[in-house]
Design an enzyme around this catalytic site. Sequence first.
Site, PDB file in Angstrom:
ATOM      1  N   GLY A   1     -13.074  -4.840   4.331  1.00 46.59           N
ATOM      2  CA  GLY A   1     -14.612  -5.496   5.398  1.00 46.59           C
ATOM      3  C   GLY A   1     -15.426  -5.302   4.066  1.00 46.59           C
TER       4      GLY A   1
ATOM      5  CE  LYS B   1      -3.297  -2.742   2.423  1.00 48.68           C
ATOM      6  NZ  LYS B   1      -3.548  -2.853   3.980  1.00 48.68           N
TER       7      LYS B   1
HETATM    8  N1  LIG Z   1     -11.394  -8.586   1.718  1.00 47.69           N
HETATM    9  C1  LIG Z   1     -11.265  -6.774   2.021  1.00 47.69           C
HETATM   10  O1  LIG Z   1     -11.325  -6.243   2.880  1.00 47.69           O
HETATM   11  C2  LIG Z   1     -10.173  -6.282   0.461  1.00 47.69           C
HETATM   12  C3  LIG Z   1      -9.847  -4.601   1.642  1.00 47.69           C
HETATM   13  C4  LIG Z   1      -9.356  -3.549   0.483  1.00 47.69           C
HETATM   14  C5  LIG Z   1      -8.986  -4.409  -0.598  1.00 47.69           C
HETATM   15  N2  LIG Z   1      -8.967  -6.170  -1.032  1.00 47.69           N
HETATM   16  C6  LIG Z   1      -8.449  -7.302  -2.336  1.00 47.69           C
HETATM   17  O2  LIG Z   1      -9.578  -6.768  -2.980  1.00 47.69           O
HETATM   18  C7  LIG Z   1      -8.972  -8.064  -3.448  1.00 47.69           C
HETATM   19  C8  LIG Z   1     -10.149  -9.600  -3.195  1.00 47.69           C
HETATM   20  O3  LIG Z   1      -9.685  -9.701  -1.953  1.00 47.69           O
HETATM   21  P1  LIG Z   1     -11.397 -10.647  -1.077  1.00 47.69           P
HETATM   22  O4  LIG Z   1     -11.004 -10.639   0.215  1.00 47.69           O
HETATM   23  O5  LIG Z   1     -12.677 -10.215  -1.787  1.00 47.69           O
HETATM   24  O6  LIG Z   1     -10.426 -12.052  -1.852  1.00 47.69           O
HETATM   25  P2  LIG Z   1     -11.963 -13.442  -1.659  1.00 47.69           P
HETATM   26  O7  LIG Z   1     -12.632 -13.062  -0.694  1.00 47.69           O
HETATM   27  O8  LIG Z   1     -10.472 -14.250  -1.218  1.00 47.69           O
HETATM   28  O9  LIG Z   1     -11.855 -13.177  -2.817  1.00 47.69           O
HETATM   29  C9  LIG Z   1     -11.666 -13.761  -3.821  1.00 47.69           C
HETATM   30  C10 LIG Z   1     -12.847 -14.564  -5.671  1.00 47.69           C
HETATM   31  O10 LIG Z   1     -11.449 -14.204  -6.778  1.00 47.69           O
HETATM   32  C11 LIG Z   1     -12.469 -15.475  -6.640  1.00 47.69           C
HETATM   33  N3  LIG Z   1     -11.114 -16.626  -8.104  1.00 47.69           N
HETATM   34  C12 LIG Z   1      -9.819 -16.958  -7.190  1.00 47.69           C
HETATM   35  N4  LIG Z   1      -9.098 -17.210  -8.297  1.00 47.69           N
HETATM   36  C13 LIG Z   1      -9.861 -16.784  -9.186  1.00 47.69           C
HETATM   37  C14 LIG Z   1      -9.516 -17.720 -10.916  1.00 47.69           C
HETATM   38  N5  LIG Z   1      -8.797 -18.621 -10.877  1.00 47.69           N
HETATM   39  N6  LIG Z   1     -10.806 -17.192 -11.250  1.00 47.69           N
HETATM   40  C15 LIG Z   1     -11.842 -16.797 -11.201  1.00 47.69           C
HETATM   41  N7  LIG Z   1     -12.120 -16.068  -9.916  1.00 47.69           N
HETATM   42  C16 LIG Z   1     -11.126 -16.807  -9.043  1.00 47.69           C
HETATM   43  C17 LIG Z   1     -12.683 -16.486  -6.122  1.00 47.69           C
HETATM   44  O11 LIG Z   1     -13.689 -17.708  -6.490  1.00 47.69           O
HETATM   45  P3  LIG Z   1     -14.620 -18.668  -5.755  1.00 47.69           P
HETATM   46  O12 LIG Z   1     -15.482 -17.841  -4.823  1.00 47.69           O
HETATM   47  O13 LIG Z   1     -15.526 -19.503  -6.200  1.00 47.69           O
HETATM   48  O14 LIG Z   1     -13.288 -19.148  -4.634  1.00 47.69           O
HETATM   49  C18 LIG Z   1     -12.959 -15.527  -5.543  1.00 47.69           C
HETATM   50  O15 LIG Z   1     -14.663 -15.198  -5.376  1.00 47.69           O
HETATM   51  C19 LIG Z   1      -8.020  -8.831  -3.342  1.00 47.69           C
HETATM   52  O16 LIG Z   1      -6.998  -7.996  -4.210  1.00 47.69           O
HETATM   53  C20 LIG Z   1      -7.382  -8.021  -1.912  1.00 47.69           C
HETATM   54  O17 LIG Z   1      -6.499  -7.400  -1.596  1.00 47.69           O
HETATM   55  C21 LIG Z   1      -9.527  -6.256  -0.174  1.00 47.69           C
END
Ligand SMILES: NC(=O)c1ccc[n+]([C@@H]2O[C@H](COP(=O)([O-])OP(=O)(O)OC[C@H]3O[C@@H](n4cnc5c(N)ncnc54)[C@H](OP(=O)(O)O)[C@@H]3O)[C@@H](O)[C@H]2O)c1
Length: 447
Positions: free
Chosen positions: A304, A207
Site C-alpha cells: 500500500g 522476500k
Molecule cells: N505497491 C506496493 O504496495 C509495494 C509494496 C512494497 C514494495 N513495493 C515495491 O516498490 C516498487 C514500486 O512499486 P509500485 O507499486 O509503486 O509500482 P508502480 O505503481 O507500477 O510504479 C512504477 C513507477 O515506475 C515508473 N517507471 C517504470 N518504468 C520506468 C522507466 N523505464 N523509467 C522511469 N520510470 C519508470 C512508472 O512510471 P509511470 O507512472 O510514468 O508509468 C511508475 O511511476 C517495486 O519494486 C515494488 O516491488 C511496492
Amino acid sequence: MQQPLTLGIAGLGTVGAGLLHLLEHHKHRLEERVGRSLRVAGVSARVKTKERGVKLGGIPWFDDPVKLASDPGIAVFVELIGGSDGVAKVAVEAALRAGKHVVTANKALLAEHGVALARLAEEHGVALNFEAAVAGGIPVIKTLRESLSANEVHRVYGILNGTCNYILTTMADEHRSFDEVLKEAQKRGYAEADPTFDIGGFDTAHKLAILTSLAFGIKLAFDQIHVEGIQSITEADIEAAEDMGYRIKLLGVAMQAESGIEARVNPAMVPKHSAIAEVSGVTNAVAIDADYCGSLLLIGPGAGAQATASAVASDILDIARGGVIPPFLTHTRNLKPYKKVKLGAHQGAYYVRLSVYDRPGAMAAIAKRMGDREISIESIVQRRPRSALPGIGARLKPGAPAPVVMITHETTEEAIRQAIDAIEQDGKVSERPQVIRIEKLYEDERQ
Ligand SMILES: NC(=O)c1ccc[n+]([C@@H]2O[C@H](COP(=O)([O-])OP(=O)(O)OC[C@H]3O[C@@H](n4cnc5c(N)ncnc54)[C@H](OP(=O)(O)O)[C@@H]3O)[C@@H](O)[C@H]2O)c1
C-alpha cells in the site's frame, strides 16, 4: 542546521507518489527530527504528463532515471520503479558508483543482485537501505539488521504476500473456491491480471531470500529456495484444516538446521488459535525466533502507498542522520556461502488428503505403506466436503472414491513422499494425494 539532504526519486507510481505525499505532509516534523531539510531535487517516471495526485511543480524532471541516479544535484537515489533487471538495476548501480546513497523498495532486484549491490555500496562508502522491500510497512529489516543484531536467529518465517493471504482467508471465511476468490481478488486490485508471481509463491521467495541472508549472515540465494504456491489448495483442504484445528497459510520459512539452511515457501498448516493463524486478509506477519530475544511476531500492512512510503521514508531519515551500516548486517566478505539442506531431511508432521477407492483392503494397504516408513498417524477422518452436505443425497455412491484426511506424527519429508508414491502406485487412490506441512510454532513448543 546542516545542508539539506537532496533526493532523486525514480518511479512515481503507488509508492513513489505515496512517498512524495508523506514528505510534503510531514515536512516540518521530519526536518525537526533529523535537524536538516529534505529536498526532492529530481524525479523520474515514464509519462511526464500523468496526473499523480502530488505536487511536482518546480522539481526537475528526468526522462532517464539513470541520469537522475548520477546527477550531481542529488545525494540519495530512491529507486521505486521495480523489476529485478533493466532500468532499475542500471540506475541503482549508476547511483552507487557515483557515490550516492540508495534507498529501494525493490525486493526482486535485491533477491537477485543483493550481494553485488551491497558490495558496490561498501566500495563507495554509501548506504543501501531497503526497509520497504520486505513486508511493506512492517519494520522487519531494521529489526533483523539492528534490533536483533546481537542474537543468533534460529528461524524466521511469515506471511509475506497479501494476495495469497487474502485468497486463503476468504476461502476459509466464506467457504468459496480458489478460482472464485482469485477472480474477486483481481477485480478488487489485490491480485495482478497474471497472478502467477504471487500465487506461485515467487514474490514470497524474493522476500524470504532477503530475510534469510539477514537472519543467518549468508549470501542471498533466491534460486535455492524451495517454492510451492497455493494453486493446489482446495475447499476440501481448507474445511478439513478448520475441522482439525488448523488454518492454511502461505508461509516463507527459513531455519538453521544442523547441516545448513532450510528455506522454503509453501502452504502450511498452523494451529487455528496461534497468533499467525489469525492474521487475515492482505495483512502480513513476520515471526523471528532468536536465542536471547526469544520469539517475536510483527504484524502489519505488507503493501500500500502509505505503509510502504513510511518504510522508504524511515530509510531516508537514517541517511539524513548520517547512518551507514552494512546492507546485510555484516560486510559482504563475511557473508557465508548458502548451504542448502535437502528438503527430504525436513522433520515435521503432515496433513495428507487422499481420495480412496471404496474397495476392501484399501485403507489397510494405505496404513501399511505408512507403517513401512515408520510413519504413525495421529488422526484419520473420512470426510466429505461441506459443499456436499446436507442430506441423504450426499452419501457417497458405492465404489466412489471417499475423501480421507490424516494427520501424521512427526516424520521426515523423505518418508512421507516415499509413502505417498507407493500409495499412488498401489492404485488405491483416484488422484495424487494432497500433502501439506504442519508448521511447528514456537508457541506450541512452549506448551
Ligand atoms: N505497491 C506496493 O504496495 C509495494 C509494496 C512494497 C514494495 N513495493 C515495491 O516498490 C516498487 C514500486 O512499486 P509500485 O507499486 O509503486 O509500482 P508502480 O505503481 O507500477 O510504479 C512504477 C513507477 O515506475 C515508473 N517507471 C517504470 N518504468 C520506468 C522507466 N523505464 N523509467 C522511469 N520510470 C519508470 C512508472 O512510471 P509511470 O507512472 O510514468 O508509468 C511508475 O511511476 C517495486 O519494486 C515494488 O516491488 C511496492
